[in-house]
Motif scaffolding. Structure first.
Motif, short mmCIF file in Angstrom:
data_model
loop_
_atom_site.label_atom_id
_atom_site.label_comp_id
_atom_site.label_asym_id
_atom_site.label_seq_id
_atom_site.Cartn_x
_atom_site.Cartn_y
_atom_site.Cartn_z
N UNK A 17 7.04 -16.51 0.40
CA UNK A 17 7.31 -15.08 0.48
C UNK A 17 8.14 -14.56 -0.69
N UNK A 18 8.76 -13.38 -0.45
CA UNK A 18 9.52 -12.71 -1.49
C UNK A 18 11.00 -12.71 -1.15
N UNK A 19 11.84 -12.58 -2.17
CA UNK A 19 13.25 -12.26 -1.92
C UNK A 19 13.62 -11.05 -2.75
N UNK B 171 0.72 -14.67 -1.51
CA UNK B 171 -0.27 -15.66 -1.96
C UNK B 171 -1.00 -15.13 -3.20
N UNK B 172 -1.40 -13.85 -3.12
CA UNK B 172 -2.12 -13.25 -4.26
C UNK B 172 -1.21 -13.18 -5.48
N UNK B 173 0.06 -12.86 -5.24
CA UNK B 173 1.00 -12.75 -6.36
C UNK B 173 1.27 -14.12 -6.97
N UNK B 174 1.13 -15.18 -6.17
CA UNK B 174 1.42 -16.53 -6.68
C UNK B 174 0.25 -17.13 -7.42
N UNK C 246 1.93 -22.50 -1.42
CA UNK C 246 3.38 -22.45 -1.41
C UNK C 246 3.87 -21.01 -1.25
N UNK C 247 3.15 -20.07 -1.87
CA UNK C 247 3.62 -18.69 -1.86
C UNK C 247 3.54 -18.05 -0.48
N UNK C 248 2.52 -18.41 0.30
CA UNK C 248 2.35 -17.78 1.61
C UNK C 248 3.41 -18.30 2.57
N UNK D 3 7.74 -11.70 11.34
CA UNK D 3 8.60 -12.04 10.20
C UNK D 3 8.57 -11.01 9.07
N UNK D 4 9.02 -9.79 9.34
CA UNK D 4 9.09 -8.80 8.26
C UNK D 4 10.02 -9.25 7.14
N UNK D 5 10.95 -10.16 7.45
CA UNK D 5 11.94 -10.56 6.43
C UNK D 5 11.30 -11.34 5.28
N UNK D 6 10.04 -11.74 5.43
CA UNK D 6 9.38 -12.39 4.29
C UNK D 6 8.95 -11.37 3.24
N UNK D 7 9.04 -10.09 3.60
CA UNK D 7 8.80 -8.96 2.69
C UNK D 7 7.36 -8.93 2.13
N UNK D 8 6.42 -9.47 2.91
CA UNK D 8 5.03 -9.41 2.47
C UNK D 8 4.30 -8.25 3.13
#
Lengths: 245, 555
Positions: free
Chosen positions: B65-67, B190-193, B223-225, B342-347
């Motif tokens: 995910x994102x931070x 995933x797409x961004x990774x 890994x990104x997802x 899990x909105x906290x993954x910011x995806x």
């Protein structure tokens, strides 16, 4: 014989290299992959793969400099042959050693890890054999030529490099390579063979180095039509039938 | 405003009985192939539990995910573009096969070939990966129904902060099921990774897909997802993921998992959202604000201004109508009972969940009180902090208020309908207590409890003029393309090479090969599979070769 070995064969190989890649890209994009086996085994790969790949990047870079830049140019900027040689060895030997150590780890892993070995095709094995031979001969040439002084001092920048450039200038000078020590000859010949095999092996993934990732937007949007329809596997419009009305 | 349409799903967890029908039908439709044995595009997890792959929610370990960086920008948690490329030769955060599970089969041949003996012969498990006997000790659903919970469920990353309060004694614990598919996120990590740019979001319906021709197998998407819903096909060397059954939804059919759900708990519909707001919403400072921020991206399909913008953006009128009727929009924004996972993954995930009231109801019933009474239910929601806090860890980054509100609305609906069914006049007080009207409560009841097929799935079709080209319709002969029927198996340059086979065609061929045993593969114990029939893949039509002995003398 010299003409076949050092003119016909190289041109055949390089043509196969170019046309083969076009063909593979055109007809087998689905098979164009790194064929990673990380899912089967992780521990050895984490050491071996970066060693080998970064080592190879160095080795390829060194070859480009050594083969493409004429000796005259480095002489002209006042770089003595000895200094050039020291620089080349200082950069090349660590890269070569990393590549060889990495290759040994990877081949060991491939043979000894059951799932990885069963995922290895005959194609792979043949390719590893040729690739391994080319790398080992390359290291041998460096060591034999520079340190052991085995068979006399040979300056490849007087022989192999001009020959290599002459191929791309379409004025091949086979006599230059034919005069080189046997180690260099076999190394170069096997390298041509490797180029011919390249498009038909997993080595194609080299040309997928994703440098575009650095500049593209993070999220890719694509429309379903009209290209995507083809991606979904439906048939392309056939020639011969024109829609009427 | 840049309006875009997204096909989204809501699952009503109260109705999930954990039967795994969705998982099985999905697997039969999409991942019953070599290389994807361990892959479940749809899986059902028992919570509390570790999930699949094991402990995937622990992002301290998996870095999915994102931070948000200190200057307010979004960054992939596993590192930026340069770091991704630098670690491309061996992915540092790839789950191993053991984190999913090592797929296995049984040595059935022994059962048939064993000589007469005192003890009944046993079919031993063999790994499909190594071909060696294995001791099965983990699988996609090993901790089903809290099985082995003292060993597994206690390690659930979602118990963080409440571990001292949760008990795993069977009579005191709580449990529910969580079916999961790909979230088809608005801001997919995933797409961004993906270094190759092979993963894309379809601009018409927001479905996230992997272009199999462009994927080069770098594995960064896996890994990104953060939901670990992209998988690596170890035979073809390409990434695969849930497709939202695009060949079905394009012709207006629900996904296989939704269609076959016996609990009728899945809802599919359109959501309009403002694509310009997504990044801003995904970058809000507090994790607990992400749920509200994502909802603020959605556009009201009843708003004439939004409808006008949709038409201007080229969205067909049929789609605008479908968005108005969308059950997903109603559950998320009108009734506000659905929450993101899990909105906290910011995806910005787009498969949302109605939290289960059942853990609360069960406790009241077990104590002998009336579990349909609004007062009892409200009081219990307030007192029973453990299920509520656990649900908040899953759905709202730990903020219990939205979970409380959703559960109260479900409780109010339950009591209200009981009163009506018993012929009493419930009055508007119960609805007002949860900020709804009586009509809304009744409509929500219709949608959640009656759950008519036409109300659950409001799926506009793809453009009709293209429909003939969609492969599942097969009005053109799917076999007359280049390569034709004979193509299949291994190409000249390794397994999975050669022309891309249409999905349906490949399944048909694979099914035929397996049902008829014409693969001629080897059994783990030695013998050949030729002439064997897999009854699980036999469609009941005709007599597959090998179903009966050829000479008929045994029959």
């Amino acid at each position: 014989m010299t003409t076949f070995l050092w003119v016909i064969f190289p041109y055949l190989c390089l043509t196969t290299f170019v046309v083969g890649h076009y063909w593979r890209y055109r007809y087998d994009k689905f098979g164009w992959t790194t064929r990673s086996s990380q899912l089967y085994e992780d521990r050895l790969l984490r050491i071996g793969s970066p060693l080998f790949h970064f080592g190879m990047l160095g080795v390829v870079g060194g070859h480009l400099i050594g083969l493409v830049i004429p000796q005259g140019w480095t002489d002209a900027i006042g770089l003595s042959r000895h200094t050039y040689h020291v620089i080349a060895l200082a950069a090349g030997v660590p890269a070569g050693v990393a590549a060889v150590v990495g290759l040994v780890i990877l081949v060991y892993r491939r043979r000894m890890t059951g799932p990885v070995f069963s995922a290895t095709t005959t194609n792979d094995k043949l390719m590893y054999a040729v690739l391994g031979a080319v790398i080992v001969l390359g290291i041998w040439n460096t060591i034999a030529g520079s340190w052991l002084q085995f068979g006399g001092d040979y300056n490849y920048r007087d022989g192999v490099s001009p020959y290599f450039r002459s191929i791309f200038a379409f004025g091949p000078k086979p006599e230059l390579i034919a005069a080189a020590p046997l180690g260099f000859q076999v190394h170069a010949w096997l390298a041509f063979l490797l180029f011919a095999m390249w498009p038909f092996t997993r080595l194609v993934h080299v040309f997928s180095a994703p440098v575009g990732y650095l500049t593209r937007p993070y999220i890719v949007y694509r429309s379903r039509e009209p290209r995507a329809v083809r991606v979904m596997g439906s048939r392309a419009p056939q020639r011969g039938w024109e829609r009427v009305g | 405003m840049r309006i875009m349409a997204q096909l989204a799903m809501v699952m009503n967890l109260d109705k999930c009985i954990g039967c795994h029908t969705c998982s099985v039908t999905c697997k039969q439709a999409w991942t019953n192939r070599a290389g994807t044995e361990y892959v479940w595009f749809n899986n059902v997890e028992t919570r509390p539990g570790l999930g699949y792959p094991r402990g995937y929610q622990n992002q301290d370990e998996w870095q999915g995910g994102w931070t948000r960086t200190s200057n307010g920008r979004l960054r992939l948690r596993a590192g930026g573009r340069f770091k991704k490329l630098a670690s491309i030769f061996s992915n540092p955060k790839l789950p191993s096969l053991q984190d999913y599970y090592e797929p296995w089969t049984y040595d059935y041949e022994t059962l048939l070939n064993a000589p007469a003996q005192k003890n009944f012969p046993v079919a031993r498990p063999y790994s499909i990966i190594s071909g060696k006997p294995i001791n099965v000790s983990w699988s996609a659903n090993w901790d089903d129904d809290l099985g082995g919970s003292m060993e597994h469920a206690v390690k659930d990353p979602m118990l963080k902060g409440i571990e001292d309060k949760v008990t795993f004694e069977f009579e005191k614990t709580f449990m529910f099921y969580l079916p999961r598919i790909c979230e088809h996120c608005l801001n997919p990590a995933c797409a961004a990774s993906c270094p190759s740019g092979a993963i894309y979001k379809r601009s018409e319906d927001g479905i996230v897909l992997v272009d199999q021709d462009r994927c080069r197998g770098w594995r960064m998407c896996i890994s990104g997802c953060p939901y670990k819903k992209v998988y690596f096909n170890h035979k073809t060397g390409k990434a695969e993921k849930c497709t939202f059954c695009y060949p079905r939804v394009e012709v207006g059919l629900p996904t296989v998992c939704a269609e076959t759900c016996v609990g009728r708990l899945r809802y599919i519909g359109l959501v309009f959202y403002d694509a310009d707001k997504v990044l801003e919403a995904a970058s809000v400072a507090k994790d607990t604000d992400l749920y509200a921020a994502q909802r603020a991206c959605f556009l009201d399909p009843d708003d004439p201004e939004v409808q006008r913008a949709a038409r201007e953006a080229g969205i067909p009128q049929e789609w605008v109508r479908a968005a108005e009727r969308s059950p997903v929009w109603k559950l998320i924004s009108k009734y506000q009972v659905a929450l993101p996972l899990h909105p906290e993954y910011r995806t910005m995930p787009m498969v949302w969940y109605i939290p289960p009231l059942s853990p609360v109801v069960d406790v009241i019933r077990d104590t002998g009180h009336d579990a349909e009474d609004a007062g009892n239910l409200f009081a219990a929601i307030d007192t029973l902090r453990i299920p509520v806090e656990y649900l908040a860890n899953l759905f709202t980054a730990g903020d219990t208020a939205p979970v409380d509100a959703a559960l109260r609305r479900l409780a109010a609906m339950r009591s209200y309908m009981r009163e009506r069914t018993l012929g009493r006049e419930p009055g508007p007080a119960m609805a007002q207590a949860v900020g709804m009207s009586e009509e809304d409560l009744y409509e929500m009841f219709r949608l959640l409890a009656i759950a008519k097929y036409a109300d659950r799935y409001v799926i506009p079709t793809a453009h009709a003029e293209q429909a003939h080209a969609l492969e599942e319709l097969a009005t053109e002969c799917a076999l007359d393309g280049d390569g034709g029927v004979g193509m299949g198996g291994s190409g000249p340059v390794g397994e999975g090479s050669g022309r891309l086979t249409p999905v349906a065609l490949e399944n048909l061929r694979a099914l035929k090969a397996r049902a008829g045993g014409s693969e001629g593969g080897e059994l783990v114990s030695g013998g050949s599979t030729r002439g064997r029939v897999n009854l699980l893949t036999w469609d009941g039509k005709g007599i597959p070769e090998g179903l009966f002995p050829a000479d008929g003398k045994d029959g």
